[in-house]
Motif scaffolding. Sequence first.
Motif, short mmCIF file in Angstrom:
data_model
loop_
_atom_site.label_atom_id
_atom_site.label_comp_id
_atom_site.label_asym_id
_atom_site.label_seq_id
_atom_site.Cartn_x
_atom_site.Cartn_y
_atom_site.Cartn_z
N ILE A 33 51.24 47.32 72.78
CA ILE A 33 51.97 46.35 71.95
C ILE A 33 51.06 45.18 71.58
N LEU A 34 50.32 44.67 72.56
CA LEU A 34 49.40 43.56 72.26
C LEU A 34 48.31 43.99 71.29
N GLY A 35 47.87 45.24 71.39
CA GLY A 35 46.87 45.75 70.46
C GLY A 35 47.41 45.85 69.05
N LEU A 36 48.67 46.21 68.91
CA LEU A 36 49.27 46.28 67.57
C LEU A 36 49.51 44.89 66.99
N VAL A 37 49.82 43.93 67.86
CA VAL A 37 50.06 42.56 67.40
C VAL A 37 48.79 41.96 66.80
N ASP A 38 47.62 42.38 67.32
CA ASP A 38 46.35 41.86 66.80
C ASP A 38 46.05 42.34 65.40
N GLN A 39 46.80 43.29 64.88
CA GLN A 39 46.66 43.82 63.53
C GLN A 39 45.24 44.29 63.22
N VAL A 40 44.70 45.08 64.13
CA VAL A 40 43.38 45.68 63.92
C VAL A 40 43.59 46.95 63.10
N GLY A 41 42.57 47.35 62.34
CA GLY A 41 42.67 48.58 61.56
C GLY A 41 43.00 49.76 62.45
N PHE A 42 43.70 50.74 61.88
CA PHE A 42 44.19 51.86 62.70
C PHE A 42 43.05 52.65 63.32
N PHE A 43 42.02 52.99 62.56
CA PHE A 43 40.88 53.72 63.09
C PHE A 43 39.61 52.87 63.08
N ASP A 44 39.73 51.57 63.23
CA ASP A 44 38.59 50.68 63.27
C ASP A 44 37.74 51.01 64.49
N THR A 45 36.45 51.27 64.30
CA THR A 45 35.60 51.67 65.43
C THR A 45 35.12 50.48 66.25
N ASP A 46 35.26 49.26 65.73
CA ASP A 46 34.86 48.08 66.50
C ASP A 46 35.98 47.64 67.43
N GLY A 47 37.16 47.52 66.92
CA GLY A 47 38.31 47.12 67.72
C GLY A 47 38.28 45.66 68.10
N LYS A 48 39.37 45.20 68.70
CA LYS A 48 39.47 43.84 69.24
C LYS A 48 39.77 43.94 70.72
N GLU A 49 39.36 42.91 71.44
CA GLU A 49 39.59 42.91 72.88
C GLU A 49 41.03 42.52 73.19
N THR A 50 41.69 43.36 73.98
CA THR A 50 43.06 43.14 74.41
C THR A 50 43.11 43.42 75.91
N LEU A 51 43.48 42.42 76.69
CA LEU A 51 43.56 42.57 78.15
C LEU A 51 42.25 43.10 78.74
N GLY A 52 41.14 42.68 78.19
CA GLY A 52 39.83 43.08 78.70
C GLY A 52 39.33 44.42 78.20
N LEU A 53 40.12 45.10 77.38
CA LEU A 53 39.72 46.39 76.84
C LEU A 53 39.69 46.33 75.32
N ARG A 109 36.74 56.88 67.21
CA ARG A 109 37.96 56.54 66.47
C ARG A 109 38.96 55.73 67.29
N LEU A 110 38.79 55.67 68.61
CA LEU A 110 39.70 54.89 69.45
C LEU A 110 39.07 53.57 69.90
N ALA A 111 37.92 53.21 69.33
CA ALA A 111 37.23 51.95 69.61
C ALA A 111 36.93 51.77 71.09
N PHE A 112 36.53 52.83 71.77
CA PHE A 112 36.18 52.74 73.19
C PHE A 112 34.90 51.95 73.38
N GLN A 113 34.90 51.14 74.40
CA GLN A 113 33.71 50.45 74.88
C GLN A 113 33.57 50.81 76.36
N ILE A 114 32.53 50.34 77.02
CA ILE A 114 32.31 50.67 78.44
C ILE A 114 33.52 50.28 79.31
N PRO A 115 34.13 49.10 79.13
CA PRO A 115 35.31 48.81 79.96
C PRO A 115 36.44 49.83 79.77
#
Length: 178
Positions: A33-53, A109-115
């Motif tokens: 829910i917090l990830g959707l509230v940030d209004q990041v692109g659906f398949f954005d490969t960069d992503g935004k940090e939400t709860l440390g992820l 496509r899921l914007a995974f990072q090491i965390p």
Amino acid sequence: MKLQDELPVDHRLAQIYRWTAGLGGVFLVVFGILGLVDQVGFFDTDGKETLGLSSNGALSVLSIVVGAILMIGAVIGGNFASTLNMIVGVLFILAGFVGLMVLDSSANRLAFQIPNVVFSFAFGFAVVTFGMYGRVSSHLPHDNPYWRERHSGPETAPSGPQTLVKVLKPGPPNPIGH
């Protein structure tokens, strides 16, 4: 014979594991829910940090769905929750490996990072462990259906040199009354 009839019933520790997996599901729903509230692109490969992820729209929606499934499993409980936890745990471990393979590529496509990868492995192993309670152990109680299944056939005595037989089957060769 149905598989459900052979699985162990809920024990007290199984309740703790079941509800802990359910709380993990709550975390996933909140994260989604917090990830959707940030209004990041659906398949954005960069992503935004939400709860440390790192998160994007696709990972947020997937997290909400999987979290809801884990919460439903916690409510239903029993053997269903155990099986569900093992399946979800294995999927998280596989997602960790896939996320590790696609880091810093356009296939991420899921914007995974090491965390995210570390979380996926840790959460997956924890949930698999929760699902395995009462199913996998070398010291299962004798009333456990898994123990009975493993020991249902006639016990065969080991054969070979007497010393080797003593190592394989310690104790008197044929105890009386047992």
